[in-house]
Design a protein around this motif. Structure first.
Motif, PDB file in Angstrom:
ATOM      1  N   GLU B  11     -31.332  45.387  12.883  1.00 50.16           N
ATOM      2  CA  GLU B  11     -31.574  46.598  13.678  1.00 50.16           C
ATOM      3  C   GLU B  11     -32.692  46.347  14.689  1.00 50.16           C
ATOM      4  N   PHE B  14     -31.383  44.137  17.463  1.00 53.60           N
ATOM      5  CA  PHE B  14     -30.501  44.887  18.369  1.00 53.60           C
ATOM      6  C   PHE B  14     -31.333  45.723  19.341  1.00 53.60           C
ATOM      7  N   ARG B  15     -32.366  46.385  18.812  1.00 58.26           N
ATOM      8  CA  ARG B  15     -33.159  47.283  19.660  1.00 58.26           C
ATOM      9  C   ARG B  15     -33.990  46.486  20.673  1.00 58.26           C
ATOM     10  N   PHE B  36     -20.263  45.993  14.334  1.00 61.18           N
ATOM     11  CA  PHE B  36     -21.231  46.973  14.797  1.00 61.18           C
ATOM     12  C   PHE B  36     -21.090  48.163  13.844  1.00 61.18           C
ATOM     13  N   HIS B  37     -22.151  48.808  13.330  1.00 59.28           N
ATOM     14  CA  HIS B  37     -23.518  48.600  13.711  1.00 59.28           C
ATOM     15  C   HIS B  37     -24.082  47.331  13.092  1.00 59.28           C
ATOM     16  N   PRO B  38     -25.239  46.883  13.584  1.00 57.60           N
ATOM     17  CA  PRO B  38     -25.796  45.611  13.126  1.00 57.60           C
ATOM     18  C   PRO B  38     -26.103  45.607  11.627  1.00 57.60           C
ATOM     19  N   ARG B  39     -25.715  44.506  10.991  1.00 59.95           N
ATOM     20  CA  ARG B  39     -25.870  44.389   9.538  1.00 59.95           C
ATOM     21  C   ARG B  39     -26.367  42.984   9.177  1.00 59.95           C
ATOM     22  N   ALA B 118     -35.559  56.684  25.355  1.00 56.88           N
ATOM     23  CA  ALA B 118     -35.336  55.349  24.795  1.00 56.88           C
ATOM     24  C   ALA B 118     -34.069  54.769  25.414  1.00 56.88           C
ATOM     25  N   PRO B 119     -33.991  53.438  25.507  1.00 60.06           N
ATOM     26  CA  PRO B 119     -32.763  52.847  26.055  1.00 60.06           C
ATOM     27  C   PRO B 119     -31.575  53.093  25.134  1.00 60.06           C
ATOM     28  N   ALA B 120     -30.430  53.358  25.742  1.00 58.44           N
ATOM     29  CA  ALA B 120     -29.237  53.681  24.951  1.00 58.44           C
ATOM     30  C   ALA B 120     -28.009  53.095  25.615  1.00 58.44           C
ATOM     31  N   ILE B 121     -26.989  52.807  24.792  1.00 53.81           N
ATOM     32  CA  ILE B 121     -25.676  52.436  25.318  1.00 53.81           C
ATOM     33  C   ILE B 121     -24.969  53.732  25.707  1.00 53.81           C
TER      34      ILE B 121
END
Lengths: 384, 126
Positions: B11, B14-15, B36-39, B118-121
């Motif tokens: 996580e 990814f961020r 996805f999501h990151p694991r 915050a940055p977002a997709i």
């Protein structure tokens, strides 16, 4: 090797109660939960001090079973506060049956209470979902709206078809003095209601009420000695596959299709044998998905199945006979009320809404965002 | 020599990528499955051979809702589930179109932008 039938009929509900349904101003969730327990024990004619199994979950207690046992002044030999959302209480019935059959406990109480309505609205101790929270889903409704959008796309369902679920629930509520909203409702009124999260409008969504409920369970042999007609737990099974709606494999197919058949197999009955069907209807789409996933109709046919009054009073399949979460009561987590309606129908104590001769009643719980699915099947002595 | 489980978790990684302007997802070296999501492992199979790859950014709207919100609180907004071309699904917001006009099946393309500080997709119609 697993034997699905080794819990069948071994435990029964001997006491049940609801209280504070609708609005219970000035009373907190623990008080309401304890009051429901006292009423349910009175119903069963079992003294409080005999309770040695405690099962509870709420949206405001992190350790609900401990909080309730402390408040009641009982000392459980076994307890579970397992919280899998609104279906927790149906899972607790399975937990209780296992603990009773194993001889760990003699008297189980399952309880829930909430004063959310008069305390200012829906609250939950649920954590924000990682990788979702930033997009501001207004859960749970966002998730159910997403599922509805996909269902409409995949099967060509329309909002007016889905609205039939709310209309049928309201017609049942009209027969139930305990229901919170009882005025007749039309499809047109459902469609005209304010949109909350497209394609769901206000009347596609459950109520926000106060309310508490409790169930008392014992082993079957003791159940016969009580003042009430025992209602036996014939089958129970659970399944879940996601916590976040973005991780649900198929938004039109819930894991009720996994657990449901196991519950039927344990009970030795199938969908066609059910006299009443109680389904956790937090939103109109729920009833359609669960009717399909539990085998009452094929996938994609639920939109037609719920029309024409089929699930309404006088219809071929009585569904959500108390009025459901849509029109009877929905105090945050509704599962225990689903179960109690099944038990009351099997007891034959439902007054104007009683389904004649109801012996086999299904109660299905849903938790999270179509996440946890717990199916229970309850029956009278002659169904054993 | 650092091992698979050492250092920041998926996580945090990814961020950090997102803060650097990159939309990264994971891929199993052995099976080629994207995650996805990151694991820390491949779901279900449990393989611990995930590496980071840049997402194509291409996607299709799997489900969509328009969340109704009062204008003074920011107005209506879209929440969608997007099926990425690589396979995984994610929650996101489709922008650059009226929030109630986002349709299931619509082709969309990712971009990174600020969302609530915050940055977002985010996605917009392709």
């Amino acid at each position: 090797m697993s034997d699905l039938k080794n819990l069948r009929g071994k435990a029964a509900c001997v006491g049940a109660a609801t209280t504070g349904c609708g609005e219970a101003p000035g009373r907190n969730s623990t008080e309401l939960m304890a009051e429901a327990v006292i009423h349910a024990l009175a119903d069963a004619n079992i003294p409080l001090h005999e309770v040695d199994g405690v099962f509870a979950a709420t949206a405001v207690h992190s350790m609900a079973a401990m909080s309730l046992a402390e408040y009641l002044g009982v000392h459980p030999k076994y307890s579970s506060g397992s919280n899998i959302g609104g279906s927790s209480f149906l899972a607790h019935a399975l937990d209780a049956a296992m603990a009773l059959e194993a001889g760990l406990i003699d008297v189980a109480v399952i309880a829930y209470g909430s004063n959310q309505r008069t305390a200012g609205g829906f609250k939950s101790i649920s954590e924000p979902m990682p990788f979702e929270a930033q997009y501001e889903p207004r859960n749970p409704i966002t998730a159910y709206a997403l599922a509805t959008s996909r269902y409409m796309h995949d099967f060509g369902a329309t909002r007016d078809q889905i609205a039939e679920v709310a209309v049928a629930a309201r017609a049942w509520a009209g027969l139930n003095p305990e229901a919170f909203t009882r005025d007749p409702l039309t499809v047109e009124e459902v469609l005209a209601a304010r949109m909350i999260s497209d394609p769901l409008g206000k009347l596609d969504c459950c109520l926000v009420t106060d309310g508490a409920a409790a169930v008392v369970m014992t082993r079957a042999e003791r159940a016969k000695d009580g003042p009430q007609k025992p209602v036996y737990l014939l089958g129970a099974a659970m399944a879940h596959d996601h916590r976040m709606i973005s991780e649900m494999p198929d938004l039109t197919a819930t894991s009720a299709a996994d657990g449901g058949p196991r519950a039927f197999a344990m009970a030795g009955y199938g969908p066609n044998d059910m006299d009443t069907v109680q389904l956790y209807d937090a939103f109109t789409i729920n009833t359609i998905l669960f009717l399909e996933d539990l085998g009452f109709c094929a996938k994609g046919e639920g939109k037609d199945f719920v029309g024409g009054g089929r699930i309404a009073p006088g219809g071929a399949l009585p569904v959500n006979t108390n009025g459901g979460g849509l029109s009877c009561v929905h105090p945050g987590m509704y599962g225990l009320f689903v179960m109690i309606e099944a038990i009351r129908q099997a007891r034959g104590t439902c007054g104007d809404r009683q389904v004649d001769g109801a012996k086999l009643c299904l109660a299905h719980g849903n938790g999270g965002v179509l996440s946890s699915q717990v199916t229970t099947i309850w029956g009278t002595e002659e169904t054993l | 020599m650092s091992g698979y489980f050492d250092g920041p978790g998926p996580e945090a990684e990814f961020r950090q990528f997102l803060a650097d302007g990159k939309f990264m997802i994971q891929r199993s070296k052995g099976s080629g499955i994207h995650v996805f999501h990151p694991r820390v492992m491949v779901p279900c199979s449990g393989e611990t051979d995930l590496e980071w790859v840049e997402a194509s950014g291409e996607g299709t709207v799997y489900a969509a809702t328009c969340t109704r919100r009062r204008p003074e609180k920011g107005g209506d907004y879209n929440v969608s589930l997007i099926d990425l071309a690589e396979g995984p699904r994610m929650m996101a917001r489709v922008v650059g179109i009226e929030p109630d006009q986002v349709m299931v099946g619509m082709k969309v393309r990712a971009r990174i932008d600020d969302l609530n500080g915050a940055p977002a997709i985010l996605f917009e119609p392709a």
